[in-house]
Design a protein around this motif. Structure first.
Motif, PDB file in Angstrom:
ATOM      1  N   TRP A 141      -7.615   4.287  -6.120  1.00 52.02           N
ATOM      2  CA  TRP A 141      -8.115   5.672  -5.888  1.00 52.02           C
ATOM      3  C   TRP A 141      -9.364   5.716  -6.744  1.00 52.02           C
ATOM      4  CZ3 TRP A 141      -6.107   9.203  -2.340  1.00 52.02           C
ATOM      5  CH2 TRP A 141      -6.642  10.441  -2.270  1.00 52.02           C
ATOM      6  N   TRP A 162      -6.658   7.672   0.890  1.00 49.32           N
ATOM      7  CA  TRP A 162      -7.993   7.712   0.369  1.00 49.32           C
ATOM      8  C   TRP A 162      -9.186   7.878   1.230  1.00 49.32           C
ATOM      9  CZ3 TRP A 162     -12.365   4.561   0.071  1.00 49.32           C
ATOM     10  CH2 TRP A 162     -13.257   4.990  -1.169  1.00 49.32           C
ATOM     11  N   ALA A 207      -5.423   3.227  -1.796  1.00 44.47           N
ATOM     12  CA  ALA A 207      -4.290   4.257  -1.540  1.00 44.47           C
ATOM     13  C   ALA A 207      -4.335   4.582  -0.167  1.00 44.47           C
ATOM     14  CB  ALA A 207      -4.273   5.413  -2.279  1.00 44.47           C
ATOM     15  N   ARG A 208      -3.220   4.837   0.508  1.00 48.39           N
ATOM     16  CA  ARG A 208      -3.039   4.934   2.244  1.00 48.39           C
ATOM     17  C   ARG A 208      -4.115   6.154   2.351  1.00 48.39           C
ATOM     18  NH1 ARG A 208       2.686   4.962   3.358  1.00 48.39           N
ATOM     19  NH2 ARG A 208       2.252   2.577   3.138  1.00 48.39           N
ATOM     20  N   VAL A 218       0.873  -1.123   0.009  1.00 49.54           N
ATOM     21  CA  VAL A 218      -0.019   0.067   0.016  1.00 49.54           C
ATOM     22  C   VAL A 218       0.823   1.210  -0.067  1.00 49.54           C
ATOM     23  CG1 VAL A 218      -1.802   1.306   1.174  1.00 49.54           C
ATOM     24  CG2 VAL A 218      -1.891  -1.220   1.173  1.00 49.54           C
ATOM     25  N   GLY A 219       0.559   2.099  -0.868  1.00 48.12           N
ATOM     26  CA  GLY A 219       1.508   3.203  -1.168  1.00 48.12           C
ATOM     27  C   GLY A 219       2.745   3.051  -1.887  1.00 48.12           C
ATOM     28  N   ASP A 232      -2.864   0.770  -4.025  1.00 45.46           N
ATOM     29  CA  ASP A 232      -2.976   2.136  -4.346  1.00 45.46           C
ATOM     30  C   ASP A 232      -4.112   2.517  -5.062  1.00 45.46           C
ATOM     31  OD1 ASP A 232      -0.694   2.612  -3.064  1.00 45.46           O
ATOM     32  OD2 ASP A 232       0.445   2.526  -4.713  1.00 45.46           O
TER      33      ASP A 232
END
Length: 231
Positions: free
Chosen positions: A139, A77, A74-75, A22-23, A137
């Protein structure tokens, strides 16, 4: 039974790997560098980055087995959505979007592979390449969720997602390749009303672009094999 065993084995490590994905940025490495598990970074590839096991022979794989993808937002979001004046995303909404994205991935990849002449199977085999995908990630610019009153959200882009995928020999479990690729939805010159239908269509478009990359790479391997046999 065999498919269940294989799926369970990979699922056991998925959550640990996902936490680090993630990210995930495009990793800064030089072509030719080796990863921790012996894969070599290719100098040129269709994806943002591709690592391949040196001397790996993909020519013998004619079928594919696809594990259900893990999907992670995404981290920032969720926090961003909570700050929105019009959008209030609940855990149930997030689970629905994740499940929908996984469903789209499996459906589109199966369609594109079969359209290109490749079989998609549910059991391991000597000629079966196992795909273990993760969509990270993720979004979604304007998720279609329940809101108070009537409201519409207009956007120029539906969002983006990053594919992290690993390819294994389905029998031995040996990893053969890894790829990371970021795709963005089409950027429009004018604002468009964002709905669940438009979001799903944009998601399909992104996944289809990934699937076509895999088909093109597989076709190249087949072409090289046929040319070698004709010599």
């Amino acid at each position: 039974m065999m498919r269940a065993i294989v799926k369970a084995a990979f699922a056991a490590i998925a959550s640990t790997i996902l936490a680090g994905l993630v990210g995930l940025p495009v990793l800064a490495q030089e072509a030719g560098d080796e990863s921790f598990d012996g894969l070599e970074l290719m100098a040129k590839s269709r994806a943002d980055q591709v690592w391949v096991l040196p001397d790996a022979d993909f020519a013998g794989y004619e079928r594919f087995m696809i594990l259900e993808p893990v999907v992670a937002f995404a981290r920032d979001w969720e926090r961003n959505m909570k700050r929105s004046a019009t959008t209030r995303v609940r855990p149930a909404d997030m689970e629905r979007i994740q499940a929908g994205m996984a469903e789209i991935f499996l459906e589109v990849f199966t369609q594109e592979l079969e359209k290109a002449g490749y079989a998609v199977v549910e059991e391991p085999g000597d000629d079966v390449l196992l795909l273990r995908p993760a969509i990270v990630d993720l979004w979604v610019t304007a998720p279609d969720v329940a809101t108070a009153g009537r409201s519409r959200t207009y956007v120029t882009s539906a969002g983006s997602a990053r594919l992290y995928i690993e390819l294994y020999d389905s029998v031995t479990g040996d990893i053969l390749a890894r790829a990371v690729d970021l795709k963005r939805a089409r950027e429009r010159s004018q604002f468009q009303w964002s709905t669940s239908v438009s979001n799903r269509q944009e998601a399909r478009d992104i996944v289809r672009r990934w699937a076509k990359m895999l088909v093109e790479a597989s076709d190249e391997v087949r072409g090289r094999e046929e040319r070698a046999a004709q010599r």
